[in-house]
Design a protein around this motif. Structure first.
Motif, short mmCIF file in Angstrom:
data_model
loop_
_atom_site.label_atom_id
_atom_site.label_comp_id
_atom_site.label_asym_id
_atom_site.label_seq_id
_atom_site.Cartn_x
_atom_site.Cartn_y
_atom_site.Cartn_z
N THR A 262 -1.29 -14.87 -23.14
CA THR A 262 -0.61 -15.29 -22.19
C THR A 262 -0.05 -14.57 -21.46
OG1 THR A 262 0.45 -15.42 -23.87
CG2 THR A 262 -1.13 -17.15 -24.10
N ALA A 263 0.73 -15.23 -20.78
CA ALA A 263 1.34 -14.37 -19.49
C ALA A 263 2.47 -15.77 -18.74
CB ALA A 263 0.64 -13.13 -18.89
N GLU A 264 4.09 -14.26 -18.94
CA GLU A 264 4.69 -15.23 -17.70
C GLU A 264 4.61 -14.90 -16.20
OE1 GLU A 264 9.14 -14.30 -19.29
OE2 GLU A 264 8.40 -15.60 -21.24
N PHE A 265 3.89 -15.87 -15.42
CA PHE A 265 3.65 -15.68 -13.81
C PHE A 265 4.97 -16.08 -13.44
CE2 PHE A 265 1.81 -18.23 -10.44
CZ PHE A 265 1.00 -16.54 -9.96
N GLU A 266 4.68 -15.15 -11.98
CA GLU A 266 6.32 -15.93 -11.37
C GLU A 266 5.83 -15.91 -9.97
OE1 GLU A 266 9.52 -12.66 -11.75
OE2 GLU A 266 10.37 -14.36 -12.98
N GLY A 267 4.63 -15.70 -9.54
CA GLY A 267 3.74 -15.93 -8.19
C GLY A 267 3.76 -17.61 -8.01
N VAL A 268 2.98 -17.62 -6.60
CA VAL A 268 2.36 -19.59 -6.43
C VAL A 268 0.53 -18.70 -6.18
CG1 VAL A 268 4.19 -18.64 -4.65
CG2 VAL A 268 1.42 -18.20 -3.94
N ASP A 269 0.42 -20.34 -6.21
CA ASP A 269 -1.12 -20.37 -6.75
C ASP A 269 -2.22 -19.62 -5.98
OD1 ASP A 269 -0.62 -22.88 -8.59
OD2 ASP A 269 -1.42 -24.35 -6.00
N GLU A 270 -1.78 -18.92 -5.03
CA GLU A 270 -2.32 -17.62 -4.20
C GLU A 270 -2.58 -16.64 -5.36
OE1 GLU A 270 -1.50 -21.09 -1.59
OE2 GLU A 270 -0.21 -19.57 -2.77
N ASP A 271 -1.44 -16.20 -5.61
CA ASP A 271 -1.64 -15.28 -6.26
C ASP A 271 -2.48 -15.35 -8.07
OD1 ASP A 271 0.73 -13.67 -5.11
OD2 ASP A 271 2.19 -14.91 -5.43
N MET A 272 -2.13 -16.27 -8.66
CA MET A 272 -3.42 -17.01 -9.54
C MET A 272 -4.65 -16.85 -9.25
SD MET A 272 -3.00 -20.08 -12.07
CE MET A 272 -1.03 -19.97 -11.64
N ALA A 273 -5.29 -16.98 -7.61
CA ALA A 273 -6.36 -17.11 -8.21
C ALA A 273 -6.78 -15.57 -7.35
CB ALA A 273 -6.52 -17.77 -6.78
N ARG A 274 -6.40 -15.13 -6.94
CA ARG A 274 -6.12 -12.47 -7.03
C ARG A 274 -6.32 -12.31 -7.74
NH1 ARG A 274 -2.65 -9.74 -7.20
NH2 ARG A 274 -1.09 -10.96 -7.11
N LEU A 275 -5.27 -12.56 -9.48
CA LEU A 275 -5.58 -12.57 -10.48
C LEU A 275 -6.46 -12.51 -11.17
CD1 LEU A 275 -1.82 -13.34 -11.92
CD2 LEU A 275 -3.28 -10.30 -11.76
N LEU A 276 -7.68 -13.90 -11.05
CA LEU A 276 -8.79 -14.86 -11.35
C LEU A 276 -9.86 -13.79 -10.71
CD1 LEU A 276 -10.16 -16.55 -13.04
CD2 LEU A 276 -10.22 -17.55 -11.72
N GLU A 277 -9.45 -13.17 -9.91
CA GLU A 277 -10.76 -12.24 -9.06
C GLU A 277 -10.73 -10.93 -9.36
OE1 GLU A 277 -11.36 -11.54 -4.11
OE2 GLU A 277 -10.27 -12.80 -4.68
N ARG A 278 -9.29 -10.59 -9.70
CA ARG A 278 -8.62 -8.92 -10.78
C ARG A 278 -9.65 -9.20 -11.35
NH1 ARG A 278 -3.64 -6.55 -10.70
NH2 ARG A 278 -4.68 -4.90 -11.23
N LEU A 279 -9.48 -9.95 -12.49
CA LEU A 279 -10.40 -10.15 -13.37
C LEU A 279 -11.82 -10.29 -13.63
CD1 LEU A 279 -7.74 -12.32 -15.37
CD2 LEU A 279 -7.54 -9.70 -15.68
N ILE A 280 -12.29 -11.45 -13.15
CA ILE A 280 -13.58 -11.32 -12.83
C ILE A 280 -14.25 -9.54 -12.28
CG2 ILE A 280 -15.76 -12.57 -11.84
CD1 ILE A 280 -13.92 -15.18 -11.80
N GLY A 281 -13.79 -9.38 -11.31
CA GLY A 281 -14.41 -7.80 -10.39
C GLY A 281 -14.29 -7.38 -11.33
N ALA A 282 -13.00 -6.86 -12.32
CA ALA A 282 -13.74 -5.99 -13.21
C ALA A 282 -14.26 -5.91 -14.71
CB ALA A 282 -11.55 -5.94 -14.12
N GLY A 283 -15.39 -7.18 -14.53
CA GLY A 283 -16.10 -7.53 -15.52
C GLY A 283 -15.52 -8.20 -16.16
N LEU A 284 -14.70 -8.46 -16.21
CA LEU A 284 -14.81 -9.66 -17.92
C LEU A 284 -15.01 -10.31 -17.97
CD1 LEU A 284 -10.33 -8.02 -17.74
CD2 LEU A 284 -12.62 -7.54 -19.32
N PRO A 285 -14.80 -11.01 -18.95
CA PRO A 285 -15.80 -12.01 -19.54
C PRO A 285 -15.14 -13.21 -19.24
CG PRO A 285 -15.69 -11.11 -21.78
CD PRO A 285 -15.38 -10.29 -20.52
N VAL A 286 -14.88 -13.48 -18.75
CA VAL A 286 -13.75 -14.73 -18.40
C VAL A 286 -14.23 -16.11 -18.76
CG1 VAL A 286 -11.75 -15.97 -17.46
CG2 VAL A 286 -11.88 -14.08 -17.01
#
Length: 309
Positions: A262-286
């Motif tokens: 869990t994380a406190e998030f201060e961005g907008v929806d586009e930042d959230m999409a970017r975070l998900l892309e980073r996690l998947i790009g790192a090969g993490l099983p989300v």
């Protein structure tokens, strides 16, 4: 469709409701929540034209609650928290009684009663005696009588009170269907988790005063300055996911527990999409990735103080 302006109700020295104001737009489902003795039923009885205010005014579908109560009664369906019936009255007779009260012509009553019974799944109980119905069926019947004249506004006081879990789920499904039909609904309830499933807005009342009103999302934003992101992973990769999140400027605080981050998030929806892309790009099983909103129970506990008049 519903507007309350400065409604106050006093009984001698006791103030049950104090300068209450709120409005409900067409097609909204408004959850009216508060502890016992907060003033919910007093407000509902005022809007149903059953209680005169000490001061203040209300309007329903453009009609004055105090100035034109008969017009208000024609456009509302009122379901009290408890209701009685005459002994020996059958289900269809109960509905016919209210249809007559609403001046529905004899030629139309049979068809309308049949349609309402079908909508509320009571057609098989048409000739049963009302006193022999279960609590859940009686609640359905009470809701049916509020619909017999097809009102655009429904005012429901604790419609799921005393029902077992299955009957509560069935009542919730009925209210969702009425919302889809375009009804404007004011509903009070203590079952906050179920209100959250179908209400578009809420009002929180305590000791006769309105503490907050608006959409659930807007109230959540007012109560919590940041958004909370919850990520669930497979295969024990929470630690690596937490490191990636900590490196992002939109993240403030990160906590891990088992397979969840869990994380406190201060961005907008586009930042959230970017975070998900980073996690998947790192090969993490989300497994799941979503914003964690405040529950209605949390909203209620944060706003109210637990004081009963």
């Amino acid at each position: 469709m519903i507007e309350v302006v400065g409604f106050t109700k006093r009984y001698g020295e006791f103030t049950a409701v104090d300068d209450l104001s709120f409005s409900i737009g067409k097609g909204e489902t408004f959850g009216f929540i508060g502890p016992n003795g907060a003033g919910k039923s007093t407000t509902i009885r005022f809007l149903a034209t059953l209680l005169r205010p000490t001061t203040g005014e209300g309007r329903v579908a453009g009609h004055s609650v105090t100035g034109d109560p008969m017009a208000v009664r024609r456009v509302i369906g009122f379901m009290p928290d408890d209701f009685g019936v005459y002994d020996g009255m059958k289900v269809w007779e109960f509905l016919d009684f209210f249809a007559v009260a609403y001046e529905i012509p004899r030629t139309a009553r049979k068809k309308i009663i049949g349609e309402v019974l079908e909508l509320l799944d009571l057609a098989h109980k048409r000739d049963d005696y009302v006193n022999g119905l279960s609590k859940g069926m009686k609640q359905r019947l009470c809701l049916a009588k509020t619909l017999v004249h097809d009102p655009p506004v429904l005012i429901l006081d604790e419609p799921a009170s005393g029902l077992d879990p299955r009957a509560r789920l069935e009542m919730k499904a009925l209210l969702n269907e009425l919302r889809r039909m375009g009804k404007t609904i004011l509903v009070s309830s203590h079952i906050l988790s179920e209100l959250a499933d179908f209400c578009t807005s809420i009002g929180v009342i305590e000791r006769g005063r309105l503490l907050a009103a608006g959409s659930i999302r807007d109230i959540q934003k007012q109560l919590r300055a940041h958004r909370v992101l919850k990520v669930q992973l497979l295969d024990g990769e929470a630690g690596r996911a937490a490191e990636i999140l900590r490196d992002d400027p939109s993240i403030r605080l990160v906590e891990t527990f088992d397979h969840t981050v869990t994380a406190e998030f201060e961005g907008v929806d586009e930042d959230m999409a970017r975070l998900l892309e980073r996690l998947i790009g790192a090969g993490l099983p989300v497994h799941s990735f979503a914003e964690e909103p405040l529950s209605l129970e949390e909203v209620f506990m944060m706003i109210t103080k637990g004081i009963v008049s």
